[in-house]
Write an enzyme that holds these catalytic residues in place. Structure first.
Site, mmCIF file in Angstrom:
data_model
loop_
_atom_site.group_PDB
_atom_site.id
_atom_site.type_symbol
_atom_site.label_atom_id
_atom_site.label_comp_id
_atom_site.label_asym_id
_atom_site.label_seq_id
_atom_site.Cartn_x
_atom_site.Cartn_y
_atom_site.Cartn_z
ATOM 1 N N CYS A 1 0.817 -1.221 0.000
ATOM 2 C CA CYS A 1 0.000 0.000 0.000
ATOM 3 C C CYS A 1 0.850 1.270 0.000
ATOM 4 C CB CYS A 1 -0.960 -0.017 1.185
ATOM 5 S SG CYS A 1 -0.152 -0.031 2.812
ATOM 6 N N HIS B 1 -2.649 0.745 6.967
ATOM 7 C CA HIS B 1 -2.950 0.718 5.530
ATOM 8 C C HIS B 1 -3.138 2.146 5.028
ATOM 9 C CE1 HIS B 1 -4.277 -0.930 1.756
ATOM 10 N NE2 HIS B 1 -5.451 -0.339 1.839
ATOM 11 N N GLU C 1 -5.852 1.357 -4.402
ATOM 12 C CA GLU C 1 -5.062 0.789 -3.318
ATOM 13 C C GLU C 1 -4.421 -0.521 -3.743
ATOM 14 O OE1 GLU C 1 -7.410 -0.591 -0.034
ATOM 15 O OE2 GLU C 1 -9.049 -1.251 -1.349
#
Length: 397
Positions: free
Chosen positions: A310, A359, A371
């Site tokens: 990420c 994240h 993402e």
């Protein structure tokens, strides 16, 4: 899933293969469901009261015993499926949070290892410089010692009994004091450089030990996260039919609840004064790069077109626009400007977990984000998730 949800008969335990009872309209077959004849069979029925009574009893048996028993069994199965899905959803969410946290902690460990490696190089250079200084001071001390030895007899000349012309006595005293001072200074310099060398060597050893520990910690986190991800995938693979349907419904309900909770706690956010200037052309370049990464597989610590995680995705995207970001979501959140969700602009970053430690994703507009989600998935576009959302940030550049 909807078909199975509306047709609980599919969950009824199948009767024996030879179980078949016919009436004039419906047939209970060996597949466990009611089926209507395409044509009504003409059956030969005895014209006696006993036969009619028997047929009536069979009909009553079918209507009161066999048929109602199946919906009750199906209802029980639905409740079991819901309970199993709820437990599975909770377990998967826990494992996913653990894996995400470990993934970003792994990135942080890699950053620390790189920093320590750089410091080790500097410390080695400092040790080498200190070694050269010690050698230089030792050489100077040798020369000073030789000079002191050669000129040691000069002190006797200061005695008037052995002295020559009285005019030379003062000059000889000054010379001896200078020689002794040079030697003392040289000894002090050697002691200082030796202490510095010992200190630099200790610093180097500590950095090397810290680097090894950091590298070992990163490897341990990697292995632990892989096991968690394998366990999570095993659980998801076992969720089929109605269980999978209820798991998705639980996820949707949780996301909806998270949104309502966020909206309730941030109802006055639009009145806050945030330093959030509008994004410049760099945001557009970052978005174009991120979109070009769609389909790239998720990879632990990845930061290339072969695989990204990420924070690797956002680092590369904004790096293509000339803005440097660290390869760790927590550091990226700390280094960006806080932005309220109502003021989000394309290119802004969304962070999840305490301090953005779990994240992150990039906002695209229209409540969509791009993402690199997790192990076994690829870079894709998805709706904004509010569950676990820690905040949004805008890169400085």
């Amino acid at each position: 899933q909807y078909k199975e949800f509306l047709a609980p008969w599919s969950l009824v335990k199948q009767p024996p293969r030879n179980f078949r009872v016919s009436t004039n309209l419906y047939t209970v077959t060996d597949v466990g469901r009611l089926g209507r004849h395409s044509t009504i069979r003409q059956q030969r029925i005895p014209h006696s009261r006993w036969a009619l009574s028997t047929l009536a009893l069979v009909a009553v048996f079918l209507s009161t015993v066999i048929v109602p028993a199946r919906p009750a069994h199906a209802a029980g199965s639905l409740q079991e499926a819901r309970a199993k899905a709820a437990a599975l959803y909770k377990k998967v969410q826990h494992l996913e949070a653990q894996a995400s946290y470990l993934g970003q902690k792994y990135n942080l460990a890699q950053m620390r290892y790189a920093t320590l490696t750089h410091r080790i190089l500097n410390s080695r250079a400092a040790v080498e410089a200190a070694q050269r200084q010690v050698k230089t001071n030792r050489d100077q001390l040798k020369r000073a010692a030789v000079n002191a030895y050669i000129n040691a007899g000069a002190a006797a000349l200061t005695n008037p009994l052995f002295a020559g012309p009285q005019d030379d006595i003062g000059a000889r005293k000054v010379y001896n004091q200078i020689a002794e001072g040079d030697m003392s200074t040289t000894v002090a310099s050697l002691q200082l450089s030796s202490i510095q060398l010992t200190s630099q060597r200790q610093v180097l050893r500590n950095q090397q030990l810290a680097a090894k520990q950091t590298r070992d910690d990163a490897a341990a986190m990697y292995q632990k996260a892989l096991k968690i991800q394998r366990d999570m995938q095993h659980l998801l693979n076992g969720a089929q039919g109605q269980v999978a349907y209820f798991v998705r419904k639980a996820q949707e309900a949780a996301e909806r609840a998270a949104y309502l909770k966020w909206k309730k706690t941030h109802k006055n956010e639009k009145y806050y004064n945030y330093p959030a200037p509008p994004p410049n052309a760099r945001a557009a370049r970052a978005i174009r790069f991120a979109l070009s990464m769609i389909g790239v597989p998720y990879s632990w610590g990845g930061a290339s077109r072969r695989g990204v995680d990420c924070s690797g995705l956002t680092m590369l995207a904004w790096g293509s626009a000339g803005v440097a970001l660290p390869h760790y979501s927590g550091s990226q959140m700390a280094s960006t400007i806080r932005v309220p969700l109502y003021a989000l602009k394309p290119g802004d970053l969304l962070f999840y977990g305490p301090g953005g430690s779990q994240h992150e994703a990039m906002y695209l507009g229209n409540r969509k984000m791009i993402e690199a989600p997790t192990f076994g998935q690829r870079v894709h576009i998805s709706p904004i998730r509010y569950a676990g959302l820690a905040g949004a940030g805008r890169p400085r550049g």
